[in-house]
Design a protein around this motif. Sequence first.
Motif, short mmCIF file in Angstrom:
data_model
loop_
_atom_site.label_atom_id
_atom_site.label_comp_id
_atom_site.label_asym_id
_atom_site.label_seq_id
_atom_site.Cartn_x
_atom_site.Cartn_y
_atom_site.Cartn_z
N PHE A 185 52.94 128.66 -29.20
CA PHE A 185 53.49 128.97 -27.89
C PHE A 185 52.36 129.26 -26.90
O PHE A 185 51.49 130.08 -27.18
CB PHE A 185 54.41 130.19 -27.96
N VAL A 186 52.39 128.58 -25.77
CA VAL A 186 51.43 128.83 -24.70
C VAL A 186 52.20 129.47 -23.55
O VAL A 186 53.10 128.84 -22.98
CB VAL A 186 50.74 127.54 -24.23
N ARG A 187 51.85 130.68 -23.23
CA ARG A 187 52.48 131.38 -22.11
C ARG A 187 51.70 131.06 -20.84
O ARG A 187 50.52 131.39 -20.73
CB ARG A 187 52.48 132.88 -22.40
N VAL A 188 52.35 130.44 -19.89
CA VAL A 188 51.67 129.99 -18.66
C VAL A 188 51.82 131.08 -17.60
O VAL A 188 52.91 131.31 -17.07
CB VAL A 188 52.26 128.66 -18.16
N ARG A 189 50.72 131.75 -17.29
CA ARG A 189 50.73 132.84 -16.30
C ARG A 189 50.07 132.45 -14.99
O ARG A 189 50.40 133.00 -13.93
CB ARG A 189 49.99 134.06 -16.88
N ASP A 190 49.13 131.51 -15.03
CA ASP A 190 48.39 131.11 -13.83
C ASP A 190 49.29 130.25 -12.93
O ASP A 190 49.86 129.25 -13.38
CB ASP A 190 47.14 130.32 -14.24
N THR A 191 49.42 130.64 -11.66
CA THR A 191 50.32 129.93 -10.76
C THR A 191 49.82 128.51 -10.47
O THR A 191 50.63 127.59 -10.31
CB THR A 191 50.47 130.69 -9.43
N GLY A 192 48.50 128.32 -10.43
CA GLY A 192 47.97 126.98 -10.21
C GLY A 192 48.29 126.07 -11.38
O GLY A 192 48.62 124.89 -11.19
N LEU A 193 48.18 126.60 -12.60
CA LEU A 193 48.50 125.82 -13.78
C LEU A 193 49.99 125.49 -13.81
O LEU A 193 50.38 124.37 -14.16
CB LEU A 193 48.11 126.61 -15.04
N ARG A 194 50.81 126.43 -13.41
CA ARG A 194 52.25 126.18 -13.34
C ARG A 194 52.54 125.03 -12.37
O ARG A 194 53.35 124.14 -12.66
CB ARG A 194 52.99 127.44 -12.91
N SER A 195 51.87 125.03 -11.24
CA SER A 195 52.06 123.96 -10.26
C SER A 195 51.61 122.61 -10.81
O SER A 195 52.24 121.57 -10.55
CB SER A 195 51.30 124.28 -8.97
N SER A 196 50.53 122.62 -11.59
CA SER A 196 50.04 121.37 -12.19
C SER A 196 51.04 120.83 -13.21
O SER A 196 51.25 119.62 -13.31
CB SER A 196 48.68 121.60 -12.85
N ILE A 197 51.65 121.73 -13.98
CA ILE A 197 52.67 121.30 -14.94
C ILE A 197 53.87 120.73 -14.19
O ILE A 197 54.44 119.71 -14.57
CB ILE A 197 53.09 122.48 -15.84
N HIS A 198 54.24 121.38 -13.10
CA HIS A 198 55.35 120.88 -12.29
C HIS A 198 55.06 119.47 -11.77
O HIS A 198 55.95 118.61 -11.75
CB HIS A 198 55.62 121.83 -11.12
N ALA A 199 53.82 119.22 -11.38
CA ALA A 199 53.44 117.90 -10.88
C ALA A 199 53.57 116.85 -11.98
O ALA A 199 54.03 115.72 -11.72
CB ALA A 199 52.02 117.93 -10.33
N LEU A 200 53.18 117.20 -13.22
CA LEU A 200 53.35 116.26 -14.34
C LEU A 200 54.82 115.94 -14.56
O LEU A 200 55.19 114.78 -14.78
CB LEU A 200 52.76 116.87 -15.62
N VAL A 201 55.65 116.96 -14.50
CA VAL A 201 57.08 116.77 -14.71
C VAL A 201 57.68 115.92 -13.58
O VAL A 201 58.50 115.04 -13.83
CB VAL A 201 57.79 118.13 -14.82
N GLU A 202 57.25 116.18 -12.37
CA GLU A 202 57.78 115.43 -11.23
C GLU A 202 57.42 113.95 -11.34
O GLU A 202 58.25 113.07 -11.06
CB GLU A 202 57.26 116.00 -9.93
N ALA A 203 56.20 113.66 -11.79
CA ALA A 203 55.79 112.26 -11.96
C ALA A 203 56.65 111.56 -13.00
O ALA A 203 57.07 110.41 -12.81
CB ALA A 203 54.32 112.20 -12.35
N GLU A 204 56.94 112.25 -14.09
CA GLU A 204 57.77 111.65 -15.12
C GLU A 204 59.23 111.55 -14.67
O GLU A 204 59.95 110.62 -15.06
CB GLU A 204 57.67 112.46 -16.42
N ARG A 205 59.68 112.49 -13.86
CA ARG A 205 61.05 112.42 -13.32
C ARG A 205 61.24 111.13 -12.52
O ARG A 205 62.25 110.44 -12.67
CB ARG A 205 61.33 113.64 -12.45
N VAL A 206 60.26 110.82 -11.70
CA VAL A 206 60.34 109.60 -10.90
C VAL A 206 60.31 108.36 -11.79
O VAL A 206 61.08 107.41 -11.60
CB VAL A 206 59.19 109.57 -9.86
N ALA A 207 59.42 108.37 -12.79
CA ALA A 207 59.32 107.23 -13.71
C ALA A 207 60.61 107.06 -14.51
O ALA A 207 61.07 105.93 -14.75
CB ALA A 207 58.13 107.42 -14.65
N THR A 208 61.21 108.17 -14.93
CA THR A 208 62.47 108.11 -15.68
C THR A 208 63.57 107.54 -14.80
O THR A 208 64.38 106.71 -15.25
CB THR A 208 62.87 109.50 -16.18
#
Length: 212
Positions: A56-79
Amino acid sequence: MGDFTDKEIDVVYRVMAARRDMRHFSSDPLDEDLLTRLLGAAHLAPSVGLMQPWRFVRVRDTGLRSSIHALVEAERVATARALGEREDEFMRLKVEGILECGELLVVALMAGRDAHVFGRRTLPEMDLASVACAIQNLWLASRAENIGMGWVSLFDPAALRQLLRMPEGSRPVAVLCLGHVAAFYPRPMLEEVAWAHRFDLKSMVTTDYWSG
C-alpha cells in the motif's frame, strides 16, 4: 458451532449489500486510527501460499496526487474513444474522486513474486486474486465504518509505477479513493445511470458442467 449470532451474521450480509463504488467525497481527512483499522482489515485477507503480495502506498503529496489524476484522466479519454458509440455517454460519467477524497491509496503487487510457487505454478495470477481479496476486505470495512471507497483502474500501470518510484517487477493494481461521503448511493452508480445492470444469479450458476 454458533460462533456468531443471527444478528451478527445479518450484519455481514447487509454490509456486502450496502457496499458501493463511490465517486463523490468530502475532503475531510480520515482519522489515523481509523485508517490503521481499515488497512489492518485489508491485511487480514487470504492469500495463496500466505505470500501476502499486497503493498500500500499512501499518497500524501498534493502534487503527486495531481499527477496521478492526470494519468487517470488520460486513460479516461483513451477508454472513451475505445468505446466507440458510447464515448459521449462514458465521458459524462464521474469515474473517480482523486482530487476530492480525504485519503488516496495505491495498492500494488510486490516485486519478486516469481519466488512464490505454492498455489501459483499453474495459476500465477493468484497473486492478483490475493490482492483483490485485500481490496475487498478494505472496501467492506470502510462501508461498515461509513467511509466511502472508490476503486479506480483507469491508468497506465507502467507510468504509475514509475511515478511512485516502485521497484522493477512490482505492479500497481488499484488507485483507491477513501473519504467521508454525504450519502451512499442507493444502488450502484452505473445502475443508476443505466450504464449496466446486475445479472440474475440463476443465470450464472450451473451444476456439474458448464452450460448455456
